[in-house]
Enzyme design. Sequence first.
Site, PDB file in Angstrom:
ATOM      1  N   MET A   1       0.852  -1.191   0.000  1.00  0.00           N
ATOM      2  CA  MET A   1       0.000   0.000   0.000  1.00  0.00           C
ATOM      3  C   MET A   1       0.885   1.237   0.000  1.00  0.00           C
ATOM      4  O   MET A   1       1.881   1.295   0.731  1.00  0.00           O
ATOM      5  CB  MET A   1      -0.902   0.013   1.224  1.00  0.00           C
ATOM      6  N   PRO A   2       0.536   2.234  -0.787  1.00  0.00           N
ATOM      7  CA  PRO A   2       1.333   3.463  -0.740  1.00  0.00           C
ATOM      8  C   PRO A   2       1.165   4.165   0.610  1.00  0.00           C
ATOM      9  O   PRO A   2       0.039   4.348   1.096  1.00  0.00           O
ATOM     10  CB  PRO A   2       0.744   4.319  -1.866  1.00  0.00           C
ATOM     11  N   THR A   3       2.288   4.535   1.192  1.00  0.00           N
ATOM     12  CA  THR A   3       2.273   5.295   2.444  1.00  0.00           C
ATOM     13  C   THR A   3       3.090   6.551   2.223  1.00  0.00           C
ATOM     14  O   THR A   3       4.267   6.479   1.869  1.00  0.00           O
ATOM     15  CB  THR A   3       2.867   4.466   3.594  1.00  0.00           C
ATOM     16  N   ASP A  40      -2.234   5.441   2.632  1.00  0.00           N
ATOM     17  CA  ASP A  40      -2.059   5.994   3.983  1.00  0.00           C
ATOM     18  C   ASP A  40      -1.221   7.260   3.884  1.00  0.00           C
ATOM     19  O   ASP A  40      -0.277   7.333   3.095  1.00  0.00           O
ATOM     20  CB  ASP A  40      -1.325   5.010   4.897  1.00  0.00           C
TER      21      ASP A  40
END
Length: 61
Positions: A1-3, A40
């Site tokens: 997931m991109p954070t 996120d």
Amino acid sequence: MPTLHLEMHPGRTVQQKRAFVREVTKVTAETLACPPESVDILISEVPRDAWAKAGKLLADA
Ligand SMILES: O=C(O)/C=C/C=C(\O)C(=O)O
């Protein structure tokens, strides 16, 4: 997931931060082809007396 991590000085309103995360999440999901639910964003607020540039605290500049 991109954070995504954002470090900035304190002082923005919660409305500004809400708008920022909404818009950045939208652009991230579109450009990285991922669901918005996977994005996120962590916002850290660093005061000027805890942030230095070129050997000087920003609070002293
Ligand atoms: O690094 C600087 O000189 C300025 C940084 C500014 C921010 O981080 C801010 O406006 O929150």
